[in-house]
Design a protein around this motif. Structure first.
Motif, PDB file in Angstrom:
ATOM      1  N   MET A  64     -28.865  92.672 -27.022  1.00 14.73           N
ATOM      2  CA  MET A  64     -27.984  93.685 -27.632  1.00 14.73           C
ATOM      3  C   MET A  64     -26.641  93.034 -27.969  1.00 14.73           C
ATOM      4  N   SER A  65     -26.276  93.015 -29.265  1.00 15.85           N
ATOM      5  CA  SER A  65     -24.957  92.476 -29.596  1.00 15.85           C
ATOM      6  C   SER A  65     -23.943  93.604 -29.369  1.00 15.85           C
ATOM      7  N   ILE A  66     -22.724  93.224 -28.999  1.00 13.06           N
ATOM      8  CA  ILE A  66     -21.783  94.246 -28.529  1.00 13.06           C
ATOM      9  C   ILE A  66     -20.399  93.998 -29.102  1.00 13.06           C
ATOM     10  N   THR A  67     -19.734  95.066 -29.483  1.00 17.78           N
ATOM     11  CA  THR A  67     -18.330  94.962 -29.889  1.00 17.78           C
ATOM     12  C   THR A  67     -17.593  96.188 -29.373  1.00 17.78           C
ATOM     13  N   PHE A  68     -16.392  95.952 -28.894  1.00 15.71           N
ATOM     14  CA  PHE A  68     -15.536  97.059 -28.478  1.00 15.71           C
ATOM     15  C   PHE A  68     -14.340  97.110 -29.420  1.00 15.71           C
ATOM     16  N   ASP A  69     -13.805  98.323 -29.618  1.00 13.10           N
ATOM     17  CA  ASP A  69     -12.620  98.459 -30.475  1.00 13.10           C
ATOM     18  C   ASP A  69     -11.400  97.892 -29.764  1.00 13.10           C
ATOM     19  N   ARG A  70     -11.256  98.330 -28.515  1.00  9.42           N
ATOM     20  CA  ARG A  70     -10.038  97.953 -27.787  1.00  9.42           C
ATOM     21  C   ARG A  70     -10.402  97.822 -26.311  1.00  9.42           C
TER      22      ARG A  70
ATOM     23  N   GLY B 167     -15.508  86.920 -29.234  1.00 10.20           N
ATOM     24  CA  GLY B 167     -15.229  87.800 -30.382  1.00 10.20           C
ATOM     25  C   GLY B 167     -15.828  89.178 -30.224  1.00 10.20           C
ATOM     26  N   ILE B 168     -15.712  89.745 -29.032  1.00  8.49           N
ATOM     27  CA  ILE B 168     -16.378  91.034 -28.793  1.00  8.49           C
ATOM     28  C   ILE B 168     -15.400  92.216 -28.716  1.00  8.49           C
TER      29      ILE B 168
ATOM     30  N   ARG C 158     -23.984  98.988 -22.043  1.00  5.95           N
ATOM     31  CA  ARG C 158     -22.832  98.347 -22.706  1.00  5.95           C
ATOM     32  C   ARG C 158     -22.107  97.384 -21.772  1.00  5.95           C
ATOM     33  N   VAL C 159     -21.993  97.764 -20.509  1.00  6.09           N
ATOM     34  CA  VAL C 159     -21.320  96.855 -19.563  1.00  6.09           C
ATOM     35  C   VAL C 159     -22.191  95.614 -19.331  1.00  6.09           C
ATOM     36  N   ARG C 160     -23.495  95.821 -19.233  1.00  7.13           N
ATOM     37  CA  ARG C 160     -24.405  94.672 -19.099  1.00  7.13           C
ATOM     38  C   ARG C 160     -24.241  93.736 -20.307  1.00  7.13           C
ATOM     39  N   ALA C 161     -24.256  94.328 -21.502  1.00  5.76           N
ATOM     40  CA  ALA C 161     -24.149  93.516 -22.722  1.00  5.76           C
ATOM     41  C   ALA C 161     -22.803  92.785 -22.776  1.00  5.76           C
TER      42      ALA C 161
ATOM     43  N   ALA D 234     -22.526  88.843 -23.029  1.00 10.07           N
ATOM     44  CA  ALA D 234     -21.849  88.242 -24.199  1.00 10.07           C
ATOM     45  C   ALA D 234     -20.867  87.153 -23.787  1.00 10.07           C
ATOM     46  N   ILE D 235     -20.328  87.238 -22.560  1.00 11.54           N
ATOM     47  CA  ILE D 235     -19.398  86.176 -22.132  1.00 11.54           C
ATOM     48  C   ILE D 235     -20.097  85.169 -21.209  1.00 11.54           C
ATOM     49  N   GLY D 236     -21.423  85.194 -21.234  1.00  8.82           N
ATOM     50  CA  GLY D 236     -22.184  84.104 -20.613  1.00  8.82           C
ATOM     51  C   GLY D 236     -22.804  84.387 -19.262  1.00  8.82           C
TER      52      GLY D 236
END
Ligand code: NAP
Length: 312
Positions: free
Chosen positions: A1-7, A28-29, A160-163, A167-169
């Motif tokens: 699951m690719s993930i991005t947060f606004d803030r 870059g998430i 989302r927390v898992r992703a 995402a940071i390894g």
């Protein structure tokens, strides 16, 4: 699951908080990062290092964040949660990085407003250093991060927390707070206590012996001193909040230590050899799992040999 947060809001820009800011940037998430810290000197340094898009001392800085991560000492979480609660956006996820999970769940959950998700986490990664300069983006790579969501947590928030951690390894595992605290008592908390104790014992010796302790420390002692140099506030909080599990493990440890004492007194070499063979296998298992290096001398670079007098 690719993930991005606004803030993403990070509260407490010490070793873990500043490492997260760096790792989030690198991956870059997040469209933006807000760093919140009560200490003006820390805020100045965070701004100098360019770790966040916004730096503030105000709890209201969490407004509009879809992920808020508490990175303060375990016993500071309750006051921080109370301060940010009125400013949390509906649908936001609140998480943390505390080394003890039972107490964090007890302290923080009551302040989480309706419609905000709470997914506690603990990255099993760290160093003995503190503060914003100590952090680095790769701290969490190939390390485990343990999530302890409450049974009624929204599965989407947990995902989302898992992703986020992936995402940071990090590798991610989910367990109950109680089980986490028991596992960490033996793998982290008691080893720190042993290190604090042995270094404390050596420090209490007479001056002449202390000089020798330092001089001959490569015999094993110095590896305890690295752990015993860990942040005093953080570790005070760990022992005060994971009291039951630590005392349980210490009881077992003390029994085993007495058994060892007996083996030595009775000259039971076979029993000593059998134990040391079993423990060696554990170390090999840790290396095989990628959680440590097999390089000699714990992967340390050898000190350069001193140049001979008058040599070139
Ligand atoms: P750290 O480098 O000492 O940073 C702690 C941060 O929290 C600092 O910015 C500090 O600000 C702030 N803080 C301290 N007391 C506070 C209070 N009462 N209210 C609000 N903020 C406060 O510590 P760390 O190693 O990053 O540890 C942070 C969390 O990560 C702890 O919960 C710890 O259990 C967990 N953790 C640590 C490690 C590790 O190896 N270090 C590993 C995994 C998880 P000041 O500058 O004002 O003190």
């Amino acid at each position: 699951m690719s993930i991005t947060f606004d803030r993403i809001a990070i509260i407490g820009l010490g070793l873990i908080g500043s490492s997260l800011a760096r790792a989030i940037r690198k991956a870059g998430i997040a469209k933006s990062i807000v760093a919140i810290d009560g200490d003006e000197a820390v805020r100045t340094r965070v701004a100098e290092l360019g770790l966040a898009d916004q730096v503030t001392g105000e709890p209201a800085g969490v407004a509009g964040a879809d992920l808020v991560i508490l990175c303060v000492p375990v016993r500071a979480n309750a006051a921080v949660a109370a301060a940010i609660a009125p400013h949390l956006a509906p649908g936001a996820i609140v998480s943390d990085v505390g080394s003890v999970k039972g107490s964090v769940v007890r302290d923080v959950a009551p302040f989480i407003p309706e419609g905000v998700h709470f997914v506690p986490a603990h990255p099993v990664a760290g160093t003995e250093h503190s503060g914003p300069d100590a952090g680095f983006a790769e701290l969490f790579v190939n390390r485990w991060s343990i999530l302890t969501p409450p049974p009624d947590a929204a599965s989407d928030a947990v995902a989302r927390v898992r992703a986020f951690w992936e995402a940071i390894g990090s590798n991610v595992e989910v367990m109950t707070p109680e089980h986490h605290d028991l596992v960490l008592a033996i793998t982290s908390h008691v080893p720190h206590l042993i290190a604090y104790n042995i270094v404390g014992t050596a420090a209490d010796m007479e001056k002449v012996t202390q000089g020798e302790v330092i001089k001959f420390s490569a015999g094993g002692f110095r590896d305890f001193t690295r752990i015993a140099a860990s942040d005093p506030t953080m570790w005070r909080d760990v022992f005060l909040t994971n009291k039951e599990a630590v005392l349980e493990m210490l009881g077992r440890f003390s029994e085993d230590l007495l058994a060892l004492q007996r083996m030595i007194r009775w000259g039971d070499g076979d029993a000593l050899h059998a134990l040391f063979t079993r423990t060696r296998a554990i170390r090999r298992g840790i290396i095989a799992s990628g959680q440590e290096t097999a390089a000699p001398n714990f992967g340390r670079q050898p000190d350069p040999l001193p140049k001979p007098e008058g040599g070139n």
